[in-house]
Enzyme design. Structure first.
Site, PDB file in Angstrom:
ATOM      1  N   ASP A  52       0.591  -0.662  -6.650  1.00  0.00           N
ATOM      2  CA  ASP A  52      -0.653  -1.257  -7.157  1.00  0.00           C
ATOM      3  C   ASP A  52      -1.805  -0.961  -6.182  1.00  0.00           C
ATOM      4  OD1 ASP A  52       0.126  -2.981  -5.157  1.00  0.00           O
ATOM      5  OD2 ASP A  52      -0.036  -4.806  -6.370  1.00  0.00           O
ATOM      6  N   SER A  53      -1.492  -0.241  -5.078  1.00  0.00           N
ATOM      7  CA  SER A  53      -2.548   0.313  -4.224  1.00  0.00           C
ATOM      8  C   SER A  53      -3.411   1.289  -5.020  1.00  0.00           C
ATOM      9  CB  SER A  53      -1.951   1.011  -3.000  1.00  0.00           C
ATOM     10  OG  SER A  53      -0.925   1.914  -3.382  1.00  0.00           O
ATOM     11  N   ASP A  91       5.089  -0.830  -9.238  1.00  0.00           N
ATOM     12  CA  ASP A  91       4.709  -2.193  -8.855  1.00  0.00           C
ATOM     13  C   ASP A  91       4.396  -3.046 -10.068  1.00  0.00           C
ATOM     14  OD1 ASP A  91       4.810  -2.753  -6.139  1.00  0.00           O
ATOM     15  OD2 ASP A  91       2.890  -1.783  -5.712  1.00  0.00           O
ATOM     16  N   GLU A 123       6.376  -8.236  -5.361  1.00  0.00           N
ATOM     17  CA  GLU A 123       6.042  -8.933  -4.112  1.00  0.00           C
ATOM     18  C   GLU A 123       6.489 -10.394  -4.179  1.00  0.00           C
ATOM     19  OE1 GLU A 123       1.921  -8.574  -2.875  1.00  0.00           O
ATOM     20  OE2 GLU A 123       1.941  -6.393  -3.130  1.00  0.00           O
ATOM     21  N   GLU A 190       6.421  -4.929   4.944  1.00  0.00           N
ATOM     22  CA  GLU A 190       5.113  -4.377   5.325  1.00  0.00           C
ATOM     23  C   GLU A 190       4.545  -5.107   6.532  1.00  0.00           C
ATOM     24  OE1 GLU A 190       2.448  -3.710   2.053  1.00  0.00           O
ATOM     25  OE2 GLU A 190       0.747  -3.285   3.367  1.00  0.00           O
TER      26      GLU A 190
HETATM   27  O1  KIV Z   1       1.091  -0.628  -3.495  1.00  0.00           O
HETATM   28  C1  KIV Z   1       1.576   0.059  -2.584  1.00  0.00           C
HETATM   29  O2  KIV Z   1       1.213   1.219  -2.363  1.00  0.00           O
HETATM   30  C2  KIV Z   1       2.611  -0.546  -1.760  1.00  0.00           C
HETATM   31  C3  KIV Z   1       3.059   0.204  -0.555  1.00  0.00           C
HETATM   32  C4  KIV Z   1       2.007   0.235   0.470  1.00  0.00           C
HETATM   33  C5  KIV Z   1       4.349  -0.302  -0.034  1.00  0.00           C
HETATM   34  O3  KIV Z   1       3.063  -1.598  -2.055  1.00  0.00           O
END
Ligand code: KIV
Length: 272
Positions: A52-53, A91, A123, A190
């Site tokens: 979700d980044s 995610d 998460e 993380e």
């Molecule tokens: O959303 C993401 O890219 C992540 C990674 C940084 C582990 O959760």
């Protein structure tokens, strides 16, 4: 060195579990689109994470909170179209998996059906354990995510290192053991102290994949734009840059502009 994943067979959940048993480190990178997924798959990464980044690096939001299930499905579908071999984990975005197991299951089933994901990443620890268990019990593989959880940024107030104190470290250990017990097949940790991450990795059978969690874990994950050096402004201690694409792209764009302005591009060979 010959590695467990050197052959071209599809990486599955059992491949990932075997890698921990065989002591082979897991290489995971994010991707959000077809072209990058094709490159990472050909390059041989074990897991592609549709993180979700994407909210930050693709859409320019300052947090991961705004991204929706529909937007995650779009990114994941694009990655699925580009990757044949790597395991694709997606995610579950903020709010899609929190405190209502039936609704979380419905969201997870939709994500699996519409994105083509092999697994989901969620998460949270004890607070979302019932949601995660319901999803795993329905046959959906889940990677947990503990330590710094960017979806909880408004609770933390900063993206600083987590679990530095005894109380938070103890909760992190308990959450990890709980996620293993309910059936997560891997956990991302993380931005936590390296000694704590190593202790956790040694006390569970499932792989621990770190980002800013030191070398004593079973694998590493980075955001691909960060490790390719596309964003000079983002420079946390844990980040190693493997390329300087910012400079490469700036030079290419500058050369293109000057060729267009000087009428050097296109030339005869480039014309019909
Ligand atoms: O959303 C993401 O890219 C992540 C990674 C940084 C582990 O959760």
């Amino acid at each position: 060195m010959s590695t467990y994943t050197e052959n071209n067979r599809k990486v599955t959940v059992s491949t990932i579990l075997s890698m921990k048993q065989q002591g082979e480190k897991i290489a995971m990178l994010t991707a959000y689109d077809y072209t990058m997924a094709t490159l990472l798959d050909q390059g041989g990464v074990d897991i592609i994470l549709v993180g979700d980044s994407a909210a930050n690096v693709m859409a320019g939001y300052t947090t991961t909170l705004p991204i929706t299930i529909d937007e995650m499905i779009y990114h994941a579908r694009s990655v699925r179209n580009g990757a044949q071999r790597a395991l694709i984990a997606v995610d579950m975005p903020f709010g899609s998996c929190s405190g209502n197991p039936m609704q979380s299951l419905a969201n997870a089933v939709r994500m699996m059906k519409e994105s083509g994901a092999d697994a989901l990443k969620i998460e949270g620890g004890v607070e979302v354990a019932d949601d995660i268990k319901k999803i795993i019990d329905a046959g959906i593989p889940v990677i947990g995510h503990l330590g710094l959880m960017p979806q909880s940024i408004n609770k933390y107030g900063s993206y600083g290192v987590r679990a530095k104190g005894d109380e938070e470290a103890e909760k992190l250990i308990n959450d990890t053991l709980l996620l293993e017990k309910i059936g997560c097949f891997a956990i991302v940790l993380e931005k936590i102290p390296a000694t704590l991450a190593q202790k956790i990795a040694q006390s569970v059978k499932i792989p621990i994949i770190g980002i800013g969690a030191g070398a004593g874990v079973d694998g590493q994950v980075l955001v691909v734009q960060d490790m390719l050096g596309m964003n000079k402004a983002f420079a946390p201690k844990f980040l190693r840059r493997y390329a300087d694409l910012h400079t490469v792209i700036m030079d290419a764009v500058g050369n293109y502009i000057s060729d267009v302005k000087s009428s050097d591009f296109p030339n005869e060979k480039e014309s019909y």
